[in-house]
Motif scaffolding. Structure first.
Motif, mmCIF file in Angstrom:
data_model
loop_
_atom_site.group_PDB
_atom_site.id
_atom_site.type_symbol
_atom_site.label_atom_id
_atom_site.label_comp_id
_atom_site.label_asym_id
_atom_site.label_seq_id
_atom_site.Cartn_x
_atom_site.Cartn_y
_atom_site.Cartn_z
ATOM 1 N N LEU A 199 -42.846 46.333 6.400
ATOM 2 C CA LEU A 199 -43.220 45.138 7.164
ATOM 3 C C LEU A 199 -43.681 45.515 8.566
ATOM 4 C CD1 LEU A 199 -43.373 42.066 7.526
ATOM 5 C CD2 LEU A 199 -40.950 42.113 8.185
ATOM 6 N N THR B 55 -34.245 41.986 7.650
ATOM 7 C CA THR B 55 -35.048 41.772 6.447
ATOM 8 C C THR B 55 -34.146 41.577 5.229
ATOM 9 O OG1 THR B 55 -35.252 44.167 6.080
ATOM 10 C CG2 THR B 55 -37.013 43.078 7.315
ATOM 11 N N ALA C 239 -36.543 37.909 8.195
ATOM 12 C CA ALA C 239 -37.780 37.922 7.413
ATOM 13 C C ALA C 239 -37.418 38.154 5.951
ATOM 14 C CB ALA C 239 -38.726 39.013 7.901
ATOM 15 N N THR D 172 -38.650 39.282 2.690
ATOM 16 C CA THR D 172 -39.787 40.130 2.326
ATOM 17 C C THR D 172 -40.039 40.100 0.815
ATOM 18 O OG1 THR D 172 -38.360 42.071 2.097
ATOM 19 C CG2 THR D 172 -39.323 41.673 4.268
ATOM 20 N N PHE E 294 -38.443 33.571 8.301
ATOM 21 C CA PHE E 294 -39.831 33.713 7.862
ATOM 22 C C PHE E 294 -39.858 34.144 6.392
ATOM 23 C CE2 PHE E 294 -39.622 34.490 12.339
ATOM 24 C CZ PHE E 294 -40.797 34.036 12.898
ATOM 25 N N THR F 14 -42.267 36.398 3.975
ATOM 26 C CA THR F 14 -43.354 37.354 4.179
ATOM 27 C C THR F 14 -43.653 38.151 2.911
ATOM 28 O OG1 THR F 14 -41.977 39.247 4.849
ATOM 29 C CG2 THR F 14 -42.555 37.649 6.565
ATOM 30 N N SER F 15 -44.849 38.705 2.895
ATOM 31 C CA SER F 15 -45.253 39.681 1.888
ATOM 32 C C SER F 15 -46.197 40.660 2.563
ATOM 33 C CB SER F 15 -45.961 39.016 0.706
ATOM 34 O OG SER F 15 -46.624 39.996 -0.084
ATOM 35 N N SER F 16 -45.797 41.922 2.635
ATOM 36 C CA SER F 16 -46.669 42.933 3.244
ATOM 37 C C SER F 16 -47.860 43.243 2.352
ATOM 38 C CB SER F 16 -45.867 44.216 3.511
ATOM 39 O OG SER F 16 -44.843 43.982 4.446
ATOM 40 N N ARG G 148 -48.718 37.559 3.631
ATOM 41 C CA ARG G 148 -48.086 36.259 3.846
ATOM 42 C C ARG G 148 -47.074 36.325 4.988
ATOM 43 N NH1 ARG G 148 -44.999 32.811 -0.955
ATOM 44 N NH2 ARG G 148 -44.205 31.106 0.359
ATOM 45 N N GLY G 149 -47.150 35.378 5.888
ATOM 46 C CA GLY G 149 -46.184 35.279 6.976
ATOM 47 C C GLY G 149 -46.438 36.196 8.152
ATOM 48 N N LEU G 150 -47.380 37.139 8.033
ATOM 49 C CA LEU G 150 -47.610 38.103 9.118
ATOM 50 C C LEU G 150 -48.270 37.447 10.326
ATOM 51 C CD1 LEU G 150 -48.655 41.388 7.265
ATOM 52 C CD2 LEU G 150 -46.387 40.418 7.694
#
Length: 564
Positions: free
Chosen positions: A170, A271, A299, A301, A352, A354-356, A360-362
């Motif tokens: 991330l 995370t 976050a 992830t 949050f 997120t998906s690296s 998504r969410g970055l």
């Protein structure tokens, strides 16, 4: 011929000529080359070389006027770099990089590419005590423009979370703006060791940085293998975001605690992988973050790996976990970035998704980091607890860490210690680097490397401090504390021996609780005595203690010194 050796050969081939950008010097001495009249003349010469090279000059030190390899002893090479730095400053320039080689009867041997202060760099090929080398020859690159000046727009974020929950990936995606390949490729943009990249595990603290320019646009990393790229990010950014990435594997909890307790962090980022959910390690890391009273965000992830139903279930688990420790979760997807910026801390933890891989969410994290203010204060005299040490060719000992308070300038006289016997040693801050960029000064919250004159790298230990030379620090072997036992199988009695983590100190200590014992969940007072050596400790500092499965937190309430 190695690439490093080729740098030297190119400089020698270009030669020292009128109107050129290359200058040969056998050595530079403070008493001779900084004397009245000589200093101004040499600064003018340096300025001429820089202008001739369109803003860049090359100084080869350790060679004769005709380019012969003479070499100078390591200590004299260090003095030469000091003099060259002062001349460059007077000429409106700065040393950007130094490469060095050892010299023997057969000529120059390939050496190591090093920085002026060596912050977060590896060891060079010779030190001030290296008698195996006849001398050093070095190539210094001089750049036009003053050394970078830092401002208060610099926040430091500590990451935590279970192993393989996407922490480093991330951070790598944030600092590059690139999507991950699903195999953790973007984590290579952090300061990680080769064996960590190969195994996909972090075994020590690592660092990363990105920033935002004057138009609020992100300034990101482009090449993980060039330290100059990190310097470019620092140079181009109006606001910096530095990450201290900790270790997720349970056996290395001690290192994680060091990263969260021993750095001057502004925020914490925990995370939780969507395919795994909160784990025992997640809870432990959250406990350490909250024990340090750090404004924290979560976050979730790997959102790309699970269904929306599973994602919603993990969000509920995270919310329950936060409420169990008295915190209020704030879903970014529901309440937005504005609410996160306004309410983080003070009992509120933004969450949050997120998906690296998908990105998504970055954007939301970018926006939050761009707008978050610095929280760590800088009141008081300079103090830096040492986290890492290096020995760099031509520079000597380098101490790296996060400045806890105050500020330091290149050339400052400092005290280093306490030594095992409780004494402090006089040293000089030869030069300072931040993320591979040399700076004139650095303030509280900056992660820096300080090249020290007057001490060997072998004499510097993690947990020591740097303080002003005119201060009067007192070594502390014993202190009073208020503690809370978070987890313990039975009771803590008189003589209990955990490891205390305070700033960058990790030391076995003996507890003598008031009343003779403390039970799990108890809050009480205790006397704490370091087992093996003294440190610099003061009232108000918070710490974590652990021994096996036993863990707790505490605050120093008073100290005992030899003067008491």
């Amino acid at each position: 011929m190695s690439p490093d050796r080729a740098v030297l050969q190119r400089a020698l081939d270009r030669g020292e000529r009128e109107g050129g950008s290359v200058e040969f010097k056998e050595r530079l001495r403070k008493d001779l080359h900084l004397s009245d009249g000589r200093r101004e003349s040499l600064a003018a010469q340096l300025r001429h070389r820089v202008l001739s090279g369109d803003g860049e000059a090359t100084y080869v030190v350790g060679v004769t006027d005709d380019g012969g390899l003479a070499g100078v002893p390591p200590a004299e090479f260090s003095e030469s770099m000091d003099v060259l730095s002062l001349l460059a400053e007077e000429a409106g320039a700065h040393i950007d990089e130094v490469q060095t080689w050892s010299v023997d009867d057969a000529g120059a041997r390939a050496g190591t590419d090093v920085d002026v202060a060596g912050a977060q760099a590896g060891s060079g090929s010779a030190t001030d005590d290296d008698d195996s080398a006849d001398g050093i020859v070095g190539v210094a690159t001089i750049q036009e423009g003053a050394v970078l000046e830092t401002d208060d727009e610099h926040i430091v974020v500590g990451t935590a979370g279970h192993v393989d929950h996407g922490k480093s990936t991330l951070v790598g995606s944030l600092v590059t703006g690139e999507a991950d390949d699903g195999e953790g490729a973007t984590r290579s943009y952090l300061d990680v060791k080769p064996h960590e990249v190969e195994r996909g595990l972090s075994a020590d603290l690592s660092y990363a940085v990105y920033g935002f320019d004057g138009d609020d646009e992100p300034v990101r990393m482009q090449n993980p293998h060039r330290k100059t790229d990190r310097a470019r990010v620092v140079d181009e950014s109006e606001k910096l975001v530095s990450f201290v990435d900790t270790v997720g594997h349970e056996p290395w909890l001690r290192t994680t605690i060091r990263g969260l307790v021993g750095q001057k962090l502004d925020y914490g980022l925990l995370t939780v992988a969507a395919d795994d959910g909160p784990t025992k390690t997640t809870r432990e890391h959250l406990g350490v973050l909250l024990a340090t009273e750090l404004p924290t965000m979560v976050a979730i992830t790997k959102a790309d790996l699970v269904s929306e139903e599973r994602l919603a279930a993990v969000e509920r688990e995270v919310e329950t976990l936060l409420r169990d420790v008295g915190k209020t979760p704030l879903r970014i997807g529901r309440h937005g970035v504005d609410a996160a910026v306004d309410e983080v801390g003070d009992g509120v933890v933004p969450v949050f998704v997120t998906s690296s891989v998908e990105g998504r969410g970055l954007d939301a994290l970018d926006e939050v980091f761009r707008r978050l203010p610095k929280t760590a204060g800088d009141d008081g005299d300079f103090r830096m607890y040492i986290d890492r040490t290096y020995s760099v060719t031509g520079v000597g000992a380098v101490a790296s860490g996060t400045i806890m308070r105050g500020e330091v300038e290149a050339g400052d006289e400092l005290l280093l210690g306490p030594m095992p016997d409780g004494s402090f040693r006089e040293v000089e801050a030869r030069s300072i680097e931040m993320h591979y960029h040399r700076v004139d000064e650095a303030k509280a919250g900056r992660i820096v490397g300080i090249a020290l004159k007057g001490v060997d790298e072998a004499d510097i230990e993690r947990g020591m401090v740097l303080v002003p030379a005119d201060s009067d620090p007192k070594p502390v072997r014993e202190f009073e504390a208020e503690v809370m036992v978070l987890n313990h199988p039975t009771r803590i009695g008189d003589g209990y021996e955990p490891v205390v983590h305070l700033e960058t100190i990790s030391e076995a200590a003996v507890f003598h609780p008031e009343g003779g014992q403390l039970l799990p969940g108890d809050k009480g007072n205790t006397r704490v005595r370091f087992k093996f050596r003294p440190y610099l400790v003061e009232a108000g500092q918070r710490f974590v203690f652990r021994e096996g499965q036993s863990k707790g937190v505490g605050t120093v309430t008073g100290v005992h010194t030899d003067d008491d």
